[in-house]
Design an enzyme around this catalytic site. Structure first.
Site, mmCIF file in Angstrom:
data_model
loop_
_atom_site.group_PDB
_atom_site.id
_atom_site.type_symbol
_atom_site.label_atom_id
_atom_site.label_comp_id
_atom_site.label_asym_id
_atom_site.label_seq_id
_atom_site.Cartn_x
_atom_site.Cartn_y
_atom_site.Cartn_z
ATOM 1 N N PRO A 180 24.863 -30.503 -12.290
ATOM 2 C CA PRO A 180 25.527 -29.976 -13.489
ATOM 3 C C PRO A 180 25.788 -31.088 -14.503
ATOM 4 O O PRO A 180 26.366 -32.127 -14.158
ATOM 5 C CB PRO A 180 26.836 -29.406 -12.938
ATOM 6 C CG PRO A 180 26.550 -29.119 -11.500
ATOM 7 C CD PRO A 180 25.606 -30.205 -11.066
ATOM 8 N N GLU A 181 25.327 -30.889 -15.733
ATOM 9 C CA GLU A 181 25.534 -31.865 -16.799
ATOM 10 C C GLU A 181 26.571 -31.313 -17.779
ATOM 11 O O GLU A 181 27.239 -30.319 -17.499
ATOM 12 C CB GLU A 181 24.201 -32.157 -17.489
ATOM 13 C CG GLU A 181 23.128 -32.699 -16.562
ATOM 14 C CD GLU A 181 23.393 -34.131 -16.100
ATOM 15 O OE1 GLU A 181 24.323 -34.778 -16.632
ATOM 16 O OE2 GLU A 181 22.669 -34.603 -15.204
ATOM 17 N N LYS A 195 31.256 -35.319 -17.872
ATOM 18 C CA LYS A 195 31.015 -34.310 -16.842
ATOM 19 C C LYS A 195 32.253 -34.055 -15.987
ATOM 20 O O LYS A 195 32.161 -33.410 -14.943
ATOM 21 C CB LYS A 195 29.840 -34.735 -15.968
ATOM 22 C CG LYS A 195 28.515 -34.759 -16.720
ATOM 23 C CD LYS A 195 27.346 -35.034 -15.809
ATOM 24 C CE LYS A 195 27.288 -36.481 -15.374
ATOM 25 N NZ LYS A 195 26.076 -36.770 -14.588
ATOM 26 N N ARG A 201 13.633 -40.661 -12.186
ATOM 27 C CA ARG A 201 13.860 -39.341 -12.789
ATOM 28 C C ARG A 201 12.586 -38.895 -13.501
ATOM 29 O O ARG A 201 11.921 -39.685 -14.169
ATOM 30 C CB ARG A 201 15.022 -39.383 -13.795
ATOM 31 C CG ARG A 201 16.317 -39.982 -13.279
ATOM 32 C CD ARG A 201 16.946 -39.167 -12.172
ATOM 33 N NE ARG A 201 17.377 -37.861 -12.618
ATOM 34 C CZ ARG A 201 18.564 -37.626 -13.203
ATOM 35 N NH1 ARG A 201 19.411 -38.621 -13.440
ATOM 36 N NH2 ARG A 201 18.908 -36.397 -13.538
#
Length: 278
Positions: free
Chosen positions: A2-3, A58, A267
């Site tokens: 979750p960002e 976040k 990434r």
């Protein structure tokens, strides 16, 4: 993971149910998260009121009477407001009870966090995990050309790729992996370009793109790759709008060039080699 958009969607979902309510009980089912959940929360929080729910990067910040409860969703965490009578599920780690309502942290991989910052130790911005965060993308500090100037000044003499520069979150917070790829595409900037070589016009386009992409993601309920659901249990729908992310080999929606993929700092990055020339 979750960002910022997913955390903001969560905040918007839980705030109307919890603000102004008093905690009746705290249950720590499994406190072995990224950092141990403070055991004394079961004694500290009952009787305290949720005076407001904010977000910093976040982190969700629940302002209580004597301090702030910080919640991070980690890799797979979700927060839901449910009737207290609903049975606990596997991977429910911490619950805050509000009479007939319950706020439950569900975290299968246990990379989330529930921490406490007493007001007696100073403003919440002094909490160690928040001290080095960049500016908020929707704050007045990042509005208009102020955001462009922040990106320009903080990127000077930086040889790191612009995507990794954004992911670090020290200039502006909340631009996670999906939103980096999308923002850089919208700004027409190659993700491997050295941050220190960004021009002012490029920084201006990038600041505008960051705000635009994050706003669209929040409006779409965030992105659900595997685990994320909002406080009502619904997935986000931003992934159907992406122009480059997870579209390797598919035609660019602007120029029809096949979307490219590469790995940066472990990434996955997606980009259009034609629209984002190095």
């Amino acid at each position: 993971m979750p960002e910022l958009p997913e955390v903001e969607v969560t905040r918007l979902g839980i705030a109307p149910h919890l603000e102004g309510r008093k905690v009746s009980a705290v249950k720590i089912i499994d406190g072995r998260l990224r950092w141990p959940v403070p055991a004394n929360l079961t004694k500290t929080l009952p009787g305290q009121t949720v005076n407001g729910i904010e977000r910093r990067g976040k982190y969700l910040l629940l302002e209580m009477d004597t301090g702030y409860l910080l919640i991070h969703l980690g890799m797979t965490g979700t927060l839901r407001v449910l009737p207290s009578s609903d049975p606990l599920k596997t991977h429910d780690r911490v619950t805050l009870e509000f009479g007939k309502l319950s706020l439950r942290l569900h975290d299968p991989r246990k990379f989330g966090a529930v921490l406490w910052h007493p007001k007696s130790k100073g403003p919440i911005k002094k909490f160690i995990l928040l001290q080095k965060l960049g500016v908020e993308p929707f704050s007045s500090e990042f509005s208009g050309e102020l955001g462009a100037e922040i990106l320009y000044q903080t990127s000077r003499k930086r040889s790191v790729a612009v995507k990794q520069f954004l992911l670090a979150g020290q200039a502006v917070v909340g631009v996670g992996n999906i939103y980096c790829s999308e923002s850089l595409f919208e700004a027409g900037i190659h993700p491997a370009k050295a941050a220190g070589k960004l021009t002012r016009p490029q920084c201006s386009r990038l600041a505008k793109a960051v705000r635009s992409i994050l706003k669209k993601a929040i409006e779409a309920g965030g992105s659900s790759l595997k685990d994320f659901v909002n406080s009502d249990g619904d997935p986000g729908h931003f992934m159907v709008q992406t122009k480059v992310y997870d579209r390797k080999g598919l035609p660019c929606k602007v120029c029809k060039t096949p979307i490219s993929q590469m790995v940066q700092g472990q990434r996955t990055t997606y980009f259009c080699s034609q629209c984002q020339k190095r």
